[in-house]
Design an enzyme around this catalytic site. Structure first.
Site, PDB file in Angstrom:
ATOM      1  N   ASP A  87      32.933 -21.961 -15.295  1.00  0.00           N
ATOM      2  CA  ASP A  87      32.948 -23.416 -15.472  1.00  0.00           C
ATOM      3  C   ASP A  87      34.227 -23.989 -14.868  1.00  0.00           C
ATOM      4  O   ASP A  87      34.740 -23.447 -13.888  1.00  0.00           O
ATOM      5  CB  ASP A  87      32.837 -23.755 -16.967  1.00  0.00           C
ATOM      6  CG  ASP A  87      32.073 -25.044 -17.218  1.00  0.00           C
ATOM      7  OD1 ASP A  87      32.572 -26.106 -16.819  1.00  0.00           O
ATOM      8  OD2 ASP A  87      30.985 -25.004 -17.820  1.00  0.00           O
ATOM      9  N   HIS A 120      35.333 -30.095 -19.075  1.00  0.00           N
ATOM     10  CA  HIS A 120      33.946 -29.644 -19.210  1.00  0.00           C
ATOM     11  C   HIS A 120      33.878 -28.222 -19.761  1.00  0.00           C
ATOM     12  O   HIS A 120      33.191 -27.949 -20.752  1.00  0.00           O
ATOM     13  CB  HIS A 120      33.254 -29.728 -17.849  1.00  0.00           C
ATOM     14  CG  HIS A 120      31.785 -29.457 -17.871  1.00  0.00           C
ATOM     15  ND1 HIS A 120      31.263 -28.183 -17.939  1.00  0.00           N
ATOM     16  CD2 HIS A 120      30.718 -30.294 -17.832  1.00  0.00           C
ATOM     17  CE1 HIS A 120      29.938 -28.249 -17.918  1.00  0.00           C
ATOM     18  NE2 HIS A 120      29.576 -29.523 -17.857  1.00  0.00           N
ATOM     19  N   SER A 306      24.572 -29.255 -20.374  1.00  0.00           N
ATOM     20  CA  SER A 306      25.755 -28.389 -20.457  1.00  0.00           C
ATOM     21  C   SER A 306      26.187 -28.173 -21.901  1.00  0.00           C
ATOM     22  O   SER A 306      26.878 -27.198 -22.206  1.00  0.00           O
ATOM     23  CB  SER A 306      26.930 -29.007 -19.688  1.00  0.00           C
ATOM     24  OG  SER A 306      26.731 -28.947 -18.308  1.00  0.00           O
TER      25      SER A 306
END
Length: 465
Positions: A87, A120, A306
């Site tokens: 990620d 994220h 996600s």
């Protein structure tokens, strides 16, 4: 590369798929294409992370809605399980203290320090192993450990907010390097330190990228080692059908879509009859975890597939804790049997098999492993070894209870076979246990002594009858 520059500026071998990355002149690329020793030469291409969604504040998802308090009362916290994340990196934050086994940066300018310019990856990691914040549990498997590869980075800070977010990308070659590293994070092939499950929120912008063959082989290597790849379905659902791109549309992965108020979230990408994706659905609307604030990490909510994918990865970590030798197919069957239909009966291209019920999945997994070890056969000794080693490392009573359960199955096995016509089965069983005692005395010696003691009792008892 200029015709005056060296033919090769950089070379990196990908041993796990018999391929390599080269930064080279075009004339060398053409030369390699003509070589009978080279299967194919393709240009590097872009890979993107799922765009970040904020969502309306009138509705939020809490992990308690998934039955997490009941699961944690069973002491199923992901103990002994390693979770990989590919990620945008990781914040250096108290939530991740003593939870990160390995971290590596594969971006253009790699750093040894943990970092996450976007937040994220940190939000994903929090949903996996985060603790309790203001009375709300953040992570599904807070006692699991993380192996984190940073591959996604912002390419430019120019333009509007949405444009900048869509520039968060990497290149296929860097993702392949991260996928290879996941197989041996410490660089020592003698240690088994690769993840049990790997969470992925990245994808190509198309269903069949030019480097698909490389990634098909990479995913196959993961699967050969028992790694379970979990992918977010993507957030392109508003564009209609067949919007799940590669690798989320691959049969080799488990693909998770997002729900909002027990319905498919409008943004959750839609599959097709051909790809048979997505596989399952989980909440993906305004989940609480870490995110990027103005002056550093803060607790906040984000939406998207996600956020759904790490819920599945965390559940799979718990299933792996229950049964350390469970494989992809069995995990899939457990999730399928515990999924509640949301659309057309059976699988459909919008919601897959439906919304996973965590408590049902746990119940099915516990039943499966009890059935597996209840017969006490030779194949259950691997479970005894695993639980004994885990108990020595952690002194966790969960593992002690599983050892006791196994020992009871062994005593029942002895009772069934002593004096029976199947005594040859017993002799082979005892011979195998003796071999294990020689190879691993610290694990099997005490068990062997108790088996011998029980055998003597059973022989005396049978003679007196």
């Amino acid at each position: 590369r200029s015709v005056r520059s060296p033919k090769v500026k950089h070379y990196e071998r990908y041993w796990f798929i018999n391929s390599a990355r080269l930064i080279m002149r075009v004339d060398l690329a053409d030369e390699l294409r003509r070589s009978s020793a080279v299967a194919e030469v393709v240009s590097d291409e872009s890979v993107f992370v799922d765009q970040i969604l904020s969502g309306q504040k009138e509705y939020s998802t809490e992990l308690s809605d998934l039955g997490l308090p009941e699961i944690q009362e069973l002491d199923l916290l992901g103990q002994g399980i390693r979770i990989g994340i590919i990620d945008t990196g990781l914040f250096k934050h108290k939530e991740f203290e003593n939870k990160v086994i390995s971290y590596k940066d594969f971006t253009e300018s790699p750093s040894h320090e943990m970092r996450d310019e976007l937040g994220h990856g940190s939000h994903v990691a929090g949903l996996l192993v985060g603790g309790n914040y203001s009375g709300s549990q953040i992570g599904i498997a807070p006692k699991s450990k993380l192996i984190v590869a940073k591959v996604i980075e912002p390419i430019s800070a120019e333009g509007g907010k949405r444009i900048v977010r869509n520039r968060l990308k990497t290149f296929a070659s860097r993702v392949l390097a991260a996928m290879q590293w996941m197989l041996d994070p410490d660089g020592d092939p003698k240690t088994l330190d690769y993840p049990h499950v790997i969470n992925n929120s990245w994808s190509f912008p198309v269903a069949a990228p030019i480097s698909k063959n490389f990634f098909d082989r990479a995913l196959a290597r993961w699967r050969e080692l028992g790694i379970i790849p979990v992918f977010a379905a993507g957030n392109e659902g508003l564009q209609g059908a067949n919007t799940i791109s590669y690798p989320a549309n691959s049969f080799q992965v488990i693909t998770i879509g997002a729900t909002r108020k027990n319905q498919r979230a409008p943004f959750s990408s839609i599959g097709s009859q051909l790809s048979r994706k997505p596989d399952f659905m989980l909440p993906g609307y305004r989940l609480l975890s870490l995110k990027k604030g103005i002056s550093g990490p803060v607790y906040g909510r984000m939406s998207g597939t996600s956020m759904s994918a790490p819920l599945a990865s965390g559940l799979i970590a718990v299933l792996k804790q229950i049964d350390p030798f469970i494989g992809f197919s069995e995990v899939y069957r457990i999730l399928e049997s515990s999924a509640k239909d949301m659309g057309d009966r059976g699988w459909d291209s919008e919601t897959g098999w439906g919304n996973i019920n965590f408590l049902d999945a746990i119940r099915v997994a516990r039943t499966y492993i009890s059935d597996k070890i209840s017969h006490g056969g030779k194949d259950t000794f691997k479970y005894y070894r695993h639980f004994a080693n885990r108990f020595d490392d952690t002194r966790d009573e969960y593992y002690r209870d599983k050892m006791i359960e196994l020992e009871l199955s062994y005593m029942n096995f002895l009772e069934r076979h002593v004096g029976s016509n199947e005594s040859i089965v017993l002799r082979r069983w005892l011979k195998y246990l003796s071999e294990l005692v020689v190879r691993e005395p610290e694990v099997f010696s005490d068990l062997n002594l108790r088996v011998i003691k029980r055998l003597k009792f059973l022989h005396i008892h049978s003679q007196s009858d």
